[in-house]
Design an enzyme around this catalytic site. Sequence first.
Site, PDB file in Angstrom:
ATOM      1  N   GLU A 254      13.211  -1.825   2.979  1.00 15.46           N
ATOM      2  CA  GLU A 254      13.230  -0.408   2.596  1.00 15.46           C
ATOM      3  C   GLU A 254      12.129   0.252   3.400  1.00 15.46           C
ATOM      4  O   GLU A 254      10.951   0.014   3.148  1.00 15.46           O
ATOM      5  CB  GLU A 254      12.924  -0.237   1.102  1.00 15.46           C
ATOM      6  N   CYS A 293       9.128   7.611  -0.910  1.00 12.67           N
ATOM      7  CA  CYS A 293      10.102   7.234   0.130  1.00 12.67           C
ATOM      8  C   CYS A 293      11.298   8.163   0.096  1.00 12.67           C
ATOM      9  O   CYS A 293      11.990   8.325   1.089  1.00 12.67           O
ATOM     10  CB  CYS A 293      10.524   5.795  -0.076  1.00 12.67           C
TER      11      CYS A 293
HETATM   12  P1  NAP Z   1       2.874  -0.573   5.577  1.00 10.09           P
HETATM   13  O1  NAP Z   1       1.601  -0.321   6.214  1.00 10.09           O
HETATM   14  O2  NAP Z   1       4.040  -0.929   6.431  1.00 10.09           O
HETATM   15  O3  NAP Z   1       2.606  -1.731   4.515  1.00 10.09           O
HETATM   16  C1  NAP Z   1       3.591  -2.194   3.659  1.00 10.09           C
HETATM   17  C2  NAP Z   1       3.236  -3.567   3.129  1.00 10.09           C
HETATM   18  O4  NAP Z   1       3.302  -4.515   4.189  1.00 10.09           O
HETATM   19  C3  NAP Z   1       1.823  -3.665   2.557  1.00 10.09           C
HETATM   20  O5  NAP Z   1       1.865  -4.478   1.406  1.00 10.09           O
HETATM   21  C4  NAP Z   1       1.055  -4.347   3.684  1.00 10.09           C
HETATM   22  O6  NAP Z   1      -0.050  -5.059   3.229  1.00 10.09           O
HETATM   23  C5  NAP Z   1       2.110  -5.306   4.186  1.00 10.09           C
HETATM   24  N1  NAP Z   1       1.880  -5.817   5.509  1.00 10.09           N
HETATM   25  C6  NAP Z   1       1.481  -5.142   6.611  1.00 10.09           C
HETATM   26  N2  NAP Z   1       1.417  -5.982   7.661  1.00 10.09           N
HETATM   27  C7  NAP Z   1       1.776  -7.204   7.206  1.00 10.09           C
HETATM   28  C8  NAP Z   1       1.886  -8.486   7.799  1.00 10.09           C
HETATM   29  N3  NAP Z   1       1.635  -8.687   9.080  1.00 10.09           N
HETATM   30  N4  NAP Z   1       2.266  -9.527   7.029  1.00 10.09           N
HETATM   31  C9  NAP Z   1       2.520  -9.354   5.721  1.00 10.09           C
HETATM   32  N5  NAP Z   1       2.417  -8.162   5.092  1.00 10.09           N
HETATM   33  C10 NAP Z   1       2.059  -7.108   5.830  1.00 10.09           C
HETATM   34  O7  NAP Z   1       3.361   0.648   4.695  1.00 10.09           O
HETATM   35  P2  NAP Z   1       2.508   1.542   3.659  1.00 10.09           P
HETATM   36  O8  NAP Z   1       1.549   2.353   4.449  1.00 10.09           O
HETATM   37  O9  NAP Z   1       1.992   0.703   2.545  1.00 10.09           O
HETATM   38  O10 NAP Z   1       3.640   2.500   3.064  1.00 10.09           O
HETATM   39  C11 NAP Z   1       4.029   3.706   3.666  1.00 10.09           C
HETATM   40  C12 NAP Z   1       5.381   3.564   4.287  1.00 10.09           C
HETATM   41  O11 NAP Z   1       6.268   2.932   3.375  1.00 10.09           O
HETATM   42  C13 NAP Z   1       6.035   4.872   4.645  1.00 10.09           C
HETATM   43  O12 NAP Z   1       6.524   4.774   5.953  1.00 10.09           O
HETATM   44  C14 NAP Z   1       7.199   4.999   3.681  1.00 10.09           C
HETATM   45  O13 NAP Z   1       8.318   5.681   4.176  1.00 10.09           O
HETATM   46  C15 NAP Z   1       7.530   3.599   3.375  1.00 10.09           C
HETATM   47  N6  NAP Z   1       8.116   3.443   2.058  1.00 10.09           N
HETATM   48  C16 NAP Z   1       9.448   3.204   1.956  1.00 10.09           C
HETATM   49  C17 NAP Z   1      10.035   3.044   0.708  1.00 10.09           C
HETATM   50  C18 NAP Z   1      11.513   2.769   0.557  1.00 10.09           C
HETATM   51  O14 NAP Z   1      11.962   2.463  -0.549  1.00 10.09           O
HETATM   52  N7  NAP Z   1      12.274   2.878   1.620  1.00 10.09           N
HETATM   53  C19 NAP Z   1       9.263   3.127  -0.433  1.00 10.09           C
HETATM   54  C20 NAP Z   1       7.902   3.397  -0.300  1.00 10.09           C
HETATM   55  C21 NAP Z   1       7.339   3.542   0.949  1.00 10.09           C
HETATM   56  P3  NAP Z   1      -1.543  -4.509   3.385  1.00 10.09           P
HETATM   57  O15 NAP Z   1      -1.635  -3.305   2.518  1.00 10.09           O
HETATM   58  O16 NAP Z   1      -2.345  -5.632   2.896  1.00 10.09           O
HETATM   59  O17 NAP Z   1      -1.721  -4.182   4.822  1.00 10.09           O
END
Ligand code: NAP
Length: 633
Positions: A254, A293
């Site tokens: 997602e 999102c």
């Molecule tokens: P993010 O930076 O991509 O992080 C998402 C998750 O991935 C976090 O738990 C992060 O952990 C983890 N992560 C990052 N790098 C990783 C790796 N190499 N290995 C394992 N885990 C890793 O996103 P965010 O800033 O939290 O959220 C914002 C984004 O989420 C926006 O783009 C939004 O559109 C999207 N979003 C989408 C939905 C949907 O349902 N489509 C819902 C909510 C949000 P850490 O925090 O420890 O880095």
Amino acid sequence: MKLENYIQGNWVAGDGEGTPLINAVTGEEVAVATTKGLDFKDILAYGRSVGNPALRKMTFQERGLMLKKLGLYLMKHKAKFYEVSFKTGATKVDSWIDIEGGFGNLFANASLRREFPNKPFHVDGEGIDLSKGGQFMGHHIMVPKRGVAVHINAFNFPVWGMLEKCAVNWMAGVPAVVKPATNTSFLTEAVVREIIASKILPEGALQLICGSARTILDHVDSQDIVTFTGSATTGRMLKANPRIINEAVPFNMEADSLNCSVLGLDAAPGTPEFTLFIKGVKAEMTVKCGQKCTAIRRIMVPENYVEDVQIALGKELARTNIGDPALKETRMGALVSKDQVQEVKERVADLNKTAEIVYGSLDTVEVNGASAENGAFLSPILLLEKEPFKNTAVHNVEAFGPVSTIMPYSTTAEAVELSHLGMGSLVASIVTGDDKIATEFTVEAATHHGRILVLNQESAKQSTGHGSPLPTLTHGGPGRAGGGEEMGGMRGVKHYMQRCAIQGSPTTITEITGIYQQGAKYKESPEHPFKYHFEDIEAGMSLKTHRRTIMDSEIANFANISWDHFYAHTDITSLGHTIFEKRAAHGYFILSAAAGLFVYPNKGPVAANYGLDTCRFMRPIYHGDTIYVRLTC
Ligand code: NAP
């Protein structure tokens, strides 16, 4: 304070200093998170060997009741979660969506138990006859996978994000390892602490990793399921992990979504639909500071109403009280972090290359009850892109904050085309009082959106709104949105199960599925089936009744009692050129007569007949015909 991880049955603090987690409102440190020293391989193995067997042997009924109990338990403790949630910048309403919205997923999934069999596995669909003689058939069963669900979640919904997924995998009989985004993991941790303290889940059903887990996917195997919510960049990188590819691990993604809302061509200023549209867009820009999102990023407006929309939205946004989320009067709190504010500003700058800012400022924001300096505050930003077919940044750049862009269109077909330029979204909405416009938009736009809301005066009072994914509806979207699918009632539960086609004789398939299959041997029941308690009944247990001949006079009497005087029952002179050869009995008479044949009259374990699931009247029964009933459990 060092946040602890719940792993392998214990609360464990990681090694080292850890990452500071910051209060989004005050800038003060809330806790530090570290996962140093945790062995992800062992954590996953523990879920598979301890949590999985405990959950998989429970029936759907037991799992459903467990979810309900957990939901009720957490509701009792909700006040403390709200206190913690304010520190993420969330207002009361934002927190309600996250916290109680999350618990709502437990209740909704608990209710699904009535739709599944009273067994640990599910029988999917109908049996399929594979032979001419009727003694070889196929069916499908779905069994809980033997692995763990690894949930990597985004920062914006620390509670809902966990529970919308866990409720589903627990219902399926699979344990979870939850890895929330590090910066808001202190709220997830507070809820997990209560879940573990409640002792409602079997041990191993839930493990929590607060903080970075960069190598966790290197240890997944083919019985595991990975779900990811976050940015497309991270998602794509994780999806390409060799382990995911080599072990064919289901990976549900997602990601970013440039959702749109369309003002219908009919919804002129002054109409109720126009007002609904403005309210909807404003809410999606300001609730959770636009860090949803499903938030509306693209506002599509008939070209002659652009100015009206800009003015009306500007007025609404100006009324938004920004400040300390714990204050009652605050309508928009803080973003999750100053880094996030910076990230949003940079994305707005990208959009601003062609679109002009028509409301709000990147440099100043008026804040009540908190310090604009210390907290992660940002004014809502409304942009106008006059040439959305030429300047496509608006369809590609996601500013994950209180930011949205107005763009003009001239025909519904053009609105559809613009909506497609987002290349796949979670949700689109159209606000129109004209169902022809709604139909054209919905059918044509559906290829590119996971959900479409049609809003008008009729639905508005009870509508859950553009931004709310619902546990009973599928959530996810094609293309940019990740191509994933989650929740969706029974559909979601099945993502955590393995479907297996089974083949054999109807008698064997009856034994395996616990559901009688046409053509299977009957187990002639020594006693009338109504004399048995539910637990003692076996599939295939059967009773053949005595016979009854249907009399002409009975058909006439039934017509009088029921007032059903359809010609085939009452007028034998009008049967020419019809499918009937003689006076036909009413289908309902035959059904009633059947009850007369098979019902055991004395008081016993049977409480009541609450209805028939499928009932068809396939062939006429005429007076003089003799019937009997074969009642099979
Ligand atoms: P993010 O930076 O991509 O992080 C998402 C998750 O991935 C976090 O738990 C992060 O952990 C983890 N992560 C990052 N790098 C990783 C790796 N190499 N290995 C394992 N885990 C890793 O996103 P965010 O800033 O939290 O959220 C914002 C984004 O989420 C926006 O783009 C939004 O559109 C999207 N979003 C989408 C939905 C949907 O349902 N489509 C819902 C909510 C949000 P850490 O925090 O420890 O880095």
